[in-house]
Structures are given as C-alpha cells and as structure tokens.
Design a protein around this motif. Structure first.
Motif, PDB file in Angstrom:
ATOM      1  N   CYS A 191      -7.116  -1.473  -0.180  1.00 32.85           N
ATOM      2  CA  CYS A 191      -6.194  -1.902   0.930  1.00 32.85           C
ATOM      3  C   CYS A 191      -6.787  -2.420   2.256  1.00 32.85           C
ATOM      4  CB  CYS A 191      -5.472  -1.166   1.250  1.00 32.85           C
ATOM      5  SG  CYS A 191      -4.411  -1.269   2.498  1.00 32.85           S
TER       6      CYS A 191
ATOM      7  N   THR B  97      -6.084  -2.632   5.231  1.00 36.50           N
ATOM      8  CA  THR B  97      -5.883  -2.402   6.346  1.00 36.50           C
ATOM      9  C   THR B  97      -6.465  -1.111   6.461  1.00 36.50           C
ATOM     10  OG1 THR B  97      -3.369  -3.221   5.888  1.00 36.50           O
ATOM     11  CG2 THR B  97      -3.803  -1.321   8.188  1.00 36.50           C
ATOM     12  N   HIS B  98      -6.842  -0.383   5.948  1.00 37.37           N
ATOM     13  CA  HIS B  98      -7.618   1.099   6.036  1.00 37.37           C
ATOM     14  C   HIS B  98      -8.712   1.200   5.320  1.00 37.37           C
ATOM     15  CE1 HIS B  98      -3.750   2.012   8.190  1.00 37.37           C
ATOM     16  NE2 HIS B  98      -4.586   1.609   8.914  1.00 37.37           N
ATOM     17  N   GLY B  99      -8.710   0.731   3.952  1.00 38.01           N
ATOM     18  CA  GLY B  99      -9.284   0.210   2.917  1.00 38.01           C
ATOM     19  C   GLY B  99      -9.334   1.644   1.688  1.00 38.01           C
ATOM     20  N   ALA B 100      -8.548   1.976   1.407  1.00 35.39           N
ATOM     21  CA  ALA B 100      -7.969   2.546   0.196  1.00 35.39           C
ATOM     22  C   ALA B 100      -8.539   1.692  -0.952  1.00 35.39           C
ATOM     23  CB  ALA B 100      -6.357   2.774   0.690  1.00 35.39           C
TER      24      ALA B 100
ATOM     25  N   PRO C 115      -4.267   7.197   1.159  1.00 34.36           N
ATOM     26  CA  PRO C 115      -3.182   7.399  -0.286  1.00 34.36           C
ATOM     27  C   PRO C 115      -3.419   7.839  -0.955  1.00 34.36           C
ATOM     28  CG  PRO C 115      -3.518   5.034   0.208  1.00 34.36           C
ATOM     29  CD  PRO C 115      -3.812   5.820   1.204  1.00 34.36           C
TER      30      PRO C 115
ATOM     31  N   CYS D 295       0.621  -1.748   0.043  1.00 36.27           N
ATOM     32  CA  CYS D 295       0.039  -0.075   0.217  1.00 36.27           C
ATOM     33  C   CYS D 295       0.832   1.503   0.367  1.00 36.27           C
ATOM     34  CB  CYS D 295      -0.862  -0.351   1.204  1.00 36.27           C
ATOM     35  SG  CYS D 295      -1.363   1.303   0.734  1.00 36.27           S
TER      36      CYS D 295
ATOM     37  N   MET E 183       2.531  -1.841   3.516  1.00 37.60           N
ATOM     38  CA  MET E 183       2.878  -3.457   4.277  1.00 37.60           C
ATOM     39  C   MET E 183       1.057  -3.747   3.056  1.00 37.60           C
ATOM     40  SD  MET E 183      -0.451  -1.879   7.314  1.00 37.60           S
ATOM     41  CE  MET E 183      -0.664  -3.733   7.743  1.00 37.60           C
TER      42      MET E 183
ATOM     43  N   HIS F  11      -0.105   4.167   1.543  1.00 37.38           N
ATOM     44  CA  HIS F  11       0.017   4.568   3.296  1.00 37.38           C
ATOM     45  C   HIS F  11       0.093   4.254   3.777  1.00 37.38           C
ATOM     46  CE1 HIS F  11      -3.415   5.532   6.698  1.00 37.38           C
ATOM     47  NE2 HIS F  11      -2.335   5.802   6.097  1.00 37.38           N
ATOM     48  N   VAL F  12       0.968   3.164   4.396  1.00 37.43           N
ATOM     49  CA  VAL F  12       1.692   2.560   5.148  1.00 37.43           C
ATOM     50  C   VAL F  12       2.197   1.595   4.429  1.00 37.43           C
ATOM     51  CG1 VAL F  12       2.417   0.825   7.446  1.00 37.43           C
ATOM     52  CG2 VAL F  12       0.774   2.750   7.585  1.00 37.43           C
TER      53      VAL F  12
HETATM   54  S1  FES Z   1      -2.067   0.945   4.830  1.00 38.05           S
HETATM   55 FE1  FES Z   1      -3.320   1.097   3.425  1.00 38.05          FE
HETATM   56  S2  FES Z   1      -4.572   2.614   3.628  1.00 38.05           S
HETATM   57 FE2  FES Z   1      -3.516   2.553   5.039  1.00 38.05          FE
END
Ligand code: FES
Length: 118
Positions: free
Chosen positions: A70, A72-75, A89, A46, A51, A48-49
């Motif tokens: 994603c 993790t945070h739904g991007a 992101p 991702c 991972m 964003h982070v």
């Molecule tokens: S790690 Fe993918 S949106 Fe935060």
C-alpha cells in the motif's frame, strides 16, 4: 455481471492490471496480478483506510516483486492470498475478486458484500 479483464497469456508474471466492476450499481476498482504464472484478483482498497493501494498508477508490487504494498502507509500484503503481514491492517486480507476463464478470456465477477471498512 462478469467483466472481461484480459486474455489468457496477456499478463506476464510480476505484472498487474487494473479493471472496474459494476456491482449493484456501484463501481469497484480492482486489480489482477500474475504471481509466478498464477492470476489473482483483488479489490483495490487497502484494509487500513479504504483507499487505493497504488499511488503510482498500476504499481502494486514492491520493488523486489515479493509483496503488494500500500503506497499510503506501506502495508505489505502477500500477493497470492491477499493477507496483510506487515503494517496497520496486519492480519486482515484484501477482498478477493473471483476470476474464471471462458474462451481464452479472463473474466472477473463481483466479490459479494464488502467488509464495512473496505
Ligand atoms: S491506507 Fe494502506 S496502510 Fe494505511
């Protein structure tokens, strides 16, 4: 060095497959997806982070198959361009992995320098 990912016709539209690249001694997890008959490949990280995008193994598409999400945070990322259009992101893009066909086999190549946050 190019790595064989799959055979031509092996991956149906709407499906994905993970693979590993060894780039300068560093193992990079990637995935290839079939978007309406066209194959695209990205680094599984991702923007964003840094991972993996899939929480459930090899699950990248949203339920309706319209986006890569994603876990993790739904991007939301556009599957054929890798551009993030919603989520933290937003505006950044997944790192594309170059792919080519040789003797009926899809090969993946190292994407070159990764962004610092990827
Ligand atoms: S790690 Fe993918 S949106 Fe935060």
């Amino acid at each position: 060095m190019a790595v064989p990912i799959l055979r031509v016709g092996e991956l149906a539209p709407g499906h994905t497959k993970k693979f590993l690249l060894d780039c300068d001694g560093r193992e990079i997890e990637c995935f290839v997806l079939n978007v309406g008959g066209a194959l695209h490949a990205f680094v599984n990280r991702c923007r964003h982070v840094p991972m993996g995008l899939d929480w459930v193994e090899n699950q990248f598409f949203t339920e309706d198959g319209q986006f890569i999400q994603c876990a993790t945070h739904g991007a939301y990322y556009v599957p054929d361009t890798g551009e993030c259009i919603a989520g933290p992101p937003c505006g950044k893009s997944l790192v594309r992995v170059p792919i080519r066909i040789e003797d009926g086999v899809i090969l993946g190549d190292c994407p070159g320098a990764l962004p610092d946050d990827a």
